[in-house]
Design an enzyme around this catalytic site. Structure first.
Site, PDB file in Angstrom:
ATOM      1  N   LYS A  56       0.790  -1.237   0.000  1.00 23.79           N
ATOM      2  CA  LYS A  56       0.000   0.000   0.000  1.00 23.79           C
ATOM      3  C   LYS A  56       0.826   1.293   0.000  1.00 23.79           C
ATOM      4  O   LYS A  56       0.347   2.335  -0.424  1.00 23.79           O
ATOM      5  CB  LYS A  56      -0.959   0.008   1.200  1.00 23.79           C
ATOM      6  CG  LYS A  56      -2.071  -1.030   1.110  1.00 23.79           C
ATOM      7  CD  LYS A  56      -3.284  -0.431   0.498  1.00 23.79           C
ATOM      8  CE  LYS A  56      -4.566  -1.251   0.578  1.00 23.79           C
ATOM      9  NZ  LYS A  56      -4.521  -2.634   0.950  1.00 23.79           N
ATOM     10  N   SER A  81      -8.639  -0.447   7.099  1.00 30.21           N
ATOM     11  CA  SER A  81      -8.588  -1.520   8.085  1.00 30.21           C
ATOM     12  C   SER A  81      -7.169  -1.663   8.577  1.00 30.21           C
ATOM     13  O   SER A  81      -6.864  -2.462   9.434  1.00 30.21           O
ATOM     14  CB  SER A  81      -9.058  -2.835   7.473  1.00 30.21           C
ATOM     15  OG  SER A  81      -8.107  -3.285   6.529  1.00 30.21           O
ATOM     16  N   GLU A 207     -10.510 -13.267  -4.123  1.00 33.42           N
ATOM     17  CA  GLU A 207     -11.157 -12.605  -2.995  1.00 33.42           C
ATOM     18  C   GLU A 207     -11.666 -13.645  -2.002  1.00 33.42           C
ATOM     19  O   GLU A 207     -11.734 -14.827  -2.314  1.00 33.42           O
ATOM     20  CB  GLU A 207     -12.276 -11.666  -3.474  1.00 33.42           C
ATOM     21  CG  GLU A 207     -13.374 -12.325  -4.256  1.00 33.42           C
ATOM     22  CD  GLU A 207     -14.339 -11.315  -4.867  1.00 33.42           C
ATOM     23  OE1 GLU A 207     -14.255 -10.108  -4.565  1.00 33.42           O
ATOM     24  OE2 GLU A 207     -15.193 -11.741  -5.648  1.00 33.42           O
ATOM     25  N   GLY A 211     -16.989 -13.139   0.723  1.00 30.92           N
ATOM     26  CA  GLY A 211     -17.423 -11.892   0.104  1.00 30.92           C
ATOM     27  C   GLY A 211     -16.952 -11.797  -1.331  1.00 30.92           C
ATOM     28  O   GLY A 211     -15.970 -11.145  -1.623  1.00 30.92           O
ATOM     29  N   ASP A 213     -17.959 -10.240  -3.999  1.00 27.85           N
ATOM     30  CA  ASP A 213     -18.626  -9.178  -4.761  1.00 27.85           C
ATOM     31  C   ASP A 213     -17.936  -8.901  -6.091  1.00 27.85           C
ATOM     32  O   ASP A 213     -18.588  -8.552  -7.078  1.00 27.85           O
ATOM     33  CB  ASP A 213     -18.694  -7.890  -3.935  1.00 27.85           C
ATOM     34  CG  ASP A 213     -17.314  -7.377  -3.594  1.00 27.85           C
ATOM     35  OD1 ASP A 213     -16.672  -7.972  -2.709  1.00 27.85           O
ATOM     36  OD2 ASP A 213     -16.860  -6.408  -4.222  1.00 27.85           O
ATOM     37  N   SER A 307       0.700 -10.019  -0.726  1.00 26.37           N
ATOM     38  CA  SER A 307       0.476  -8.572  -0.650  1.00 26.37           C
ATOM     39  C   SER A 307       0.852  -7.912   0.662  1.00 26.37           C
ATOM     40  O   SER A 307       1.048  -6.697   0.706  1.00 26.37           O
ATOM     41  CB  SER A 307      -0.983  -8.269  -0.989  1.00 26.37           C
ATOM     42  OG  SER A 307      -1.840  -9.037  -0.163  1.00 26.37           O
TER      43      SER A 307
HETATM   44  C1  PLP Z   1      -5.363  -3.601   0.741  1.00 26.21           C
HETATM   45  C2  PLP Z   1      -4.854  -4.956   0.708  1.00 26.21           C
HETATM   46  C3  PLP Z   1      -5.346  -5.895  -0.224  1.00 26.21           C
HETATM   47  C4  PLP Z   1      -6.452  -5.584  -1.185  1.00 26.21           C
HETATM   48  O1  PLP Z   1      -6.106  -4.548  -2.075  1.00 26.21           O
HETATM   49  P1  PLP Z   1      -7.198  -3.791  -2.928  1.00 26.21           P
HETATM   50  O2  PLP Z   1      -6.429  -2.757  -3.663  1.00 26.21           O
HETATM   51  O3  PLP Z   1      -8.208  -3.202  -1.979  1.00 26.21           O
HETATM   52  O4  PLP Z   1      -7.855  -4.771  -3.796  1.00 26.21           O
HETATM   53  C5  PLP Z   1      -4.769  -7.143  -0.233  1.00 26.21           C
HETATM   54  N1  PLP Z   1      -3.803  -7.493   0.638  1.00 26.21           N
HETATM   55  C6  PLP Z   1      -3.323  -6.631   1.540  1.00 26.21           C
HETATM   56  C7  PLP Z   1      -2.262  -7.093   2.485  1.00 26.21           C
HETATM   57  C8  PLP Z   1      -3.819  -5.331   1.609  1.00 26.21           C
HETATM   58  O5  PLP Z   1      -3.343  -4.491   2.518  1.00 26.21           O
END
Ligand code: PLP
Length: 322
Positions: A56, A81, A207, A211, A213, A307
């Protein structure tokens, strides 16, 4: 119908230049065991080892770095979150901009502490009862702050696409790239990078089963909204894709599958036990789908984005102790 997409590959490339010296070029790891298990050649892009513990920072910094002097003086506000809040707090700190982060009461303690530790003001809310958008609008108006949302923003999406750009630059064209999917910031940026750097590459988002969606939205051809899903994937509890992210996923032919909480736990155990990696539940979404046969990966070269790695240690211990 074809509409102009909110971001192009140029936006991803420019974001990558802005991020030099700010975001880590994270390692790409291999596992002979994972390859044997799946019959694929897997390349794990380790954003769990990214600064602030998740990808992020890429999107957050790319957005705040483009503020005008007046926006910088007013500051940045967001809700999260956890990982986006930390990223905004860290980006703002680097750029000398005030930051306010609205966070759910049940966000992991480590994420709240890290956000405050980067010098941001933190305001808590009840994610099952209150709408963070309303809180943001009020505070942004009162204080003259600029809202940078967690995913539905072109500069955020472009920044998130830089992880995939690095992966393709390092390992070459892939047959498939798989990422976690919440609101689609990561997946839309990834899709734009993939279509440019490896046009034939299949692009897949994963996902939480609780959820789906995103899957429903692509099947229906319009954005489907759901209640906040109850899942251990706390960074993918978004209620819908965004007006910027959805058209990108739709027009670039992205596919969406799901993974269950039990499969996420299995993947967490695998990464901790076999690869000595701490990956948070949401960070395991892509890997869980690949390792549980949700995707046809046999014989393919597959990129998997891990991620994030932000999980409280007691929670981590509890999840993998079974
Ligand atoms: C935010 C996040 C996601 C999802 O990313 P999006 O851009 O909302 O689809 C997945 N994994 C981690 C660790 C995140 O912080």
């Amino acid at each position: 119908m074809t509409t102009t997409l909110s971001i192009s590959y140029d936006d991803v490339a420019r974001a990558h230049e802005r991020l030099a010296g700010i975001a880590e070029r994270t390692p790409v790891m291999r596992s002979a065991t994972a390859d044997a298990l799946t019959g694929a050649t897997l390349h794990f892009k380790c954003e769990n080892l990214q600064r602030t513990g998740a990808f992020k920072i890429r999107g957050a910094y790319n957005a705040v770095a483009q503020f005008t002097p007046a926006q910088r003086a007013g500051g940045v506000i967001t809700f999260s979150s956890g990982n986006h809040g930390q990223a905004i707090a860290r980006a703002a700190q680097r750029l000398g901009v005030p930051a306010l982060v609205v966070m759910p009461q049940d966000a992991p303690a480590m994420k709240v502490a890290a956000t405050a530790g980067y010098g941001a003001e933190v305001v808590r809310y009840d994610r099952y009862a209150e709408d963070p958008a309303v809180i943001i609008e009020r505070l942004a108006g009162e204080r003259g702050m600029t809202f940078i949302p967690p995913f539905d923003h072109p500069q955020v999406m472009a920044g998130q696409g830089t992880a995939a750009k690095e992966l393709f630059e390092e390992v070459g064209a892939l047959d498939m790239i798989v990422t976690p999917l919440g609101g689609g910031g990561l997946l839309s940026g990834t899709a734009v990078a993939a279509r440019h750097l490896a046009p034939a590459c299949e692009i897949v988002g994963v996902e939480p089963e609780a959820g789906n969606d995103g899957q429903q939205s692509l099947a229906k051809g319009e954005i489907v909204r759901i209640d906040t899903p109850r899942t251990i994937a706390d960074a993918a509890q978004s209620r819908s894709l965004g007006r910027h992210t959805f058209p990108v996923l739709q027009q670039l032919g992205v596919r969406v599958v799901t993974a269950s909480d039990a499969q996420l736990v299995g993947a967490m155990k695998f990464f901790a036990g076999r690869m000595k990696l701490v990956v948070e539940p949401t960070g395991c979404l892509g890997a869980a789908a690949v390792m549980n046969g949700a995707l046809d990966v046999r014989g393919k070269r597959v990129g998997v984005v891990l991620s994030g790695g932000n999980v409280d240690l007691p929670r981590f211990a509890e999840l993998i102790d079974g």
